[in-house]
Design a protein around this motif. Structure first.
Motif, short mmCIF file in Angstrom:
data_model
loop_
_atom_site.label_atom_id
_atom_site.label_comp_id
_atom_site.label_asym_id
_atom_site.label_seq_id
_atom_site.Cartn_x
_atom_site.Cartn_y
_atom_site.Cartn_z
N ALA A 286 2.84 -34.92 17.22
CA ALA A 286 4.34 -35.07 16.97
C ALA A 286 4.71 -36.04 18.26
CB ALA A 286 4.76 -33.76 16.87
N LYS A 287 4.35 -35.66 19.42
CA LYS A 287 5.01 -36.42 20.50
C LYS A 287 4.81 -37.99 20.42
CE LYS A 287 5.00 -36.45 25.36
NZ LYS A 287 4.62 -35.82 26.65
N GLN A 288 3.42 -38.42 20.17
CA GLN A 288 3.25 -39.67 19.65
C GLN A 288 4.18 -40.44 18.67
OE1 GLN A 288 1.67 -41.34 22.46
NE2 GLN A 288 1.56 -39.36 23.14
N LEU A 289 4.28 -39.64 17.59
CA LEU A 289 5.04 -40.13 16.33
C LEU A 289 6.53 -40.55 16.70
CD1 LEU A 289 3.63 -37.81 13.67
CD2 LEU A 289 2.95 -40.10 14.08
N CYS A 290 7.07 -39.92 17.72
CA CYS A 290 8.30 -40.35 17.89
C CYS A 290 8.69 -41.05 19.15
CB CYS A 290 9.15 -38.99 17.98
SG CYS A 290 8.75 -37.77 19.28
N ALA A 291 7.43 -41.73 19.46
CA ALA A 291 7.37 -42.44 20.72
C ALA A 291 8.47 -43.64 20.59
CB ALA A 291 6.17 -42.99 20.92
N VAL A 292 8.62 -44.18 19.68
CA VAL A 292 9.48 -45.27 19.46
C VAL A 292 10.92 -44.81 19.32
CG1 VAL A 292 10.17 -47.42 18.00
CG2 VAL A 292 7.78 -46.80 18.71
N HIS A 293 11.41 -44.21 18.23
CA HIS A 293 12.76 -44.09 17.74
C HIS A 293 13.24 -42.65 18.44
CE1 HIS A 293 13.05 -47.05 14.76
NE2 HIS A 293 11.82 -46.68 14.24
N GLY A 294 12.32 -41.61 18.89
CA GLY A 294 12.67 -40.42 19.73
C GLY A 294 13.29 -39.44 18.77
N ASN A 295 13.30 -39.54 17.41
CA ASN A 295 14.28 -38.75 16.52
C ASN A 295 13.15 -37.76 15.92
OD1 ASN A 295 16.68 -40.41 16.99
ND2 ASN A 295 15.80 -41.55 15.32
N ILE A 296 13.23 -36.50 16.57
CA ILE A 296 12.26 -35.55 15.81
C ILE A 296 13.34 -34.08 15.75
CG2 ILE A 296 11.72 -35.11 18.21
CD1 ILE A 296 8.88 -34.21 16.82
N MET A 297 12.99 -33.12 14.95
CA MET A 297 13.65 -31.98 14.57
C MET A 297 12.63 -30.85 14.07
SD MET A 297 16.86 -30.40 12.82
CE MET A 297 18.05 -30.95 13.77
N ALA A 298 12.46 -29.88 14.91
CA ALA A 298 11.48 -29.02 14.50
C ALA A 298 12.00 -27.44 14.63
CB ALA A 298 10.17 -28.80 15.80
N VAL A 299 11.85 -26.71 13.64
CA VAL A 299 12.44 -25.48 13.43
C VAL A 299 11.12 -24.42 13.49
CG1 VAL A 299 14.14 -26.24 11.98
CG2 VAL A 299 12.01 -25.50 10.87
N GLY A 300 11.61 -23.18 14.10
CA GLY A 300 10.50 -22.06 14.22
C GLY A 300 11.03 -21.07 14.89
N ASP A 301 10.11 -19.97 14.88
CA ASP A 301 10.76 -18.49 15.38
C ASP A 301 9.53 -18.53 16.71
OD1 ASP A 301 11.08 -16.09 15.88
OD2 ASP A 301 10.62 -15.34 14.03
N ASP A 302 10.13 -18.35 17.87
CA ASP A 302 9.51 -18.34 18.85
C ASP A 302 8.75 -16.92 19.22
OD1 ASP A 302 12.11 -17.08 19.42
OD2 ASP A 302 12.13 -17.93 21.79
N ALA A 303 9.68 -15.91 18.61
CA ALA A 303 9.19 -14.59 18.61
C ALA A 303 7.82 -14.21 17.53
CB ALA A 303 10.25 -13.48 17.89
N GLN A 304 7.45 -15.34 16.83
CA GLN A 304 6.04 -15.20 16.17
C GLN A 304 5.00 -15.96 16.70
OE1 GLN A 304 6.69 -15.83 11.73
NE2 GLN A 304 8.89 -15.34 11.95
#
Length: 305
Positions: A286-304
């Motif tokens: 995921a980090k490499q995929l946004c290396a050019v445009h820098g646009n990434i959104m991830a959603v998640g539950d840190d408690a899980q």
């Protein structure tokens, strides 16, 4: 609501965002998830083409996430707070803003979930088509390996192995030339489990063996040799297992600047659901995929996580 404590927690568990993450959104369950027509109302993120049902399904925090500016965003929320809905609406909103469908990549943890989210987003945006890219990390990884097979070290387009293929190949490799007879080694299923965990975690082989089956510690050097033979045979046969779809792609994107530039340029926005289930290899990708445009959104539950 923006919380620095939650941001620190999420940051320590993902190696993805680093200093590029601009904020963390907390989707609270204290607000009714439906009935916010007054908030969306005339300023509904989908404009005049929005379907009527879309106008009353976002609370203020969800709307903030949907309309977040360009950049890296980690949306942290508890169970039942509408994380997947929010990401689906984010996808629809990007389409309504004129982002080309084939420049958006949606990554989830089941193919069915991806298909449903893409279908819903297109409906919300009032659009049709099949250019949207949605799927699992593994299916996306396999597509990259097939597209750039030469750069990945294959002589031909690789095919995917199933569990039985993996066990069969390990059985073939288990010969006296590897320093032990088949009776001295555990079953291929257990060996495959050890190899898989080592590849996905990057941990030393001996540590993985101690965690999974300590009695194999004395065979660690022989298992290491078996793993080397296993990897070599797969390359020679142009086949990949489930883990290669992540580990090889992570290595390819990190070590081949041409491939990384080509893929990252094509993908203007990356969207990831259930980010708490992401492992180290998936975060690297995921980090490499946004290396050019820098646009990434991830959603998640840190408690899980």
């Amino acid at each position: 609501s923006i919380g620095s404590n939650s941001f620190g927690m999420a940051l320590s568990r993902s190696a993805l965002f680093g200093v590029a993450a601009t904020f963390t959104l907390l989707l609270r369950q204290t607000v009714n998830l439906c009935g916010f027509g007054a908030i969306c109302g005339p300023s509904c993120p989908y404009g005049q083409k929005a379907r009527s049902g879309a106008r009353r399904c976002l609370n203020p925090s969800q709307l903030e996430a949907v309309r977040a500016p360009k950049g890296a965003h980690l949306v942290v929320a508890g169970a039942g707070s509408g994380k997947t809905r929010t990401l689906t609406h984010r996808l629809a909103w990007l389409l309504q803003q004129g982002v080309q469908p084939d420049s958006i990549l949606l990554l989830t943890f089941t193919r069915r979930a991806a298909e449903e989210m893409v279908k819903r987003a297109l409906s919300l945006a009032g659009l049709e088509g099949d250019a949207l890219q949605g799927g699992t990390f593994h299916s996306f990884g396999l597509s990259i390996l097939r597209r750039f097979y030469e750069q990945a070290g294959f002589k031909a387009v690789p095919t995917a192995m199933d569990e039985e293929d993996i066990k069969d190949l390990i059985r073939i490799i288990l010969t006296p030339k590897n320093g032990a007879s088949r009776t001295q080694f555990p079953e291929p299923t257990l060996l495959a489990k050890v190899i898989s965990k080592r590849k996905n975690t990057g941990l030393p082989l001996l540590q993985v063996i101690q965690e999974i089956c300590p009695r194999l510690a004395d065979l660690s050097s022989r298992i290491e040799k078996l793993e080397e033979d296993y990897q070599q045979r797969k390359r020679e046969m142009c086949i990949v297992d489930y883990d290669d779809m992540l580990t090889m792609v992570a290595d390819l994107l990190e070590n081949n600047s041409d491939v990384r530039q080509t893929v990252a340029e094509e993908l203007e926005h990356i969207l990831i659901d259930e980010f708490q289930d992401t492992n180290l290899m998936q975060a690297r990708i995921a980090k490499q995929l946004c290396a050019v445009h820098g646009n990434i959104m991830a959603v998640g539950d840190d408690a899980q996580s």
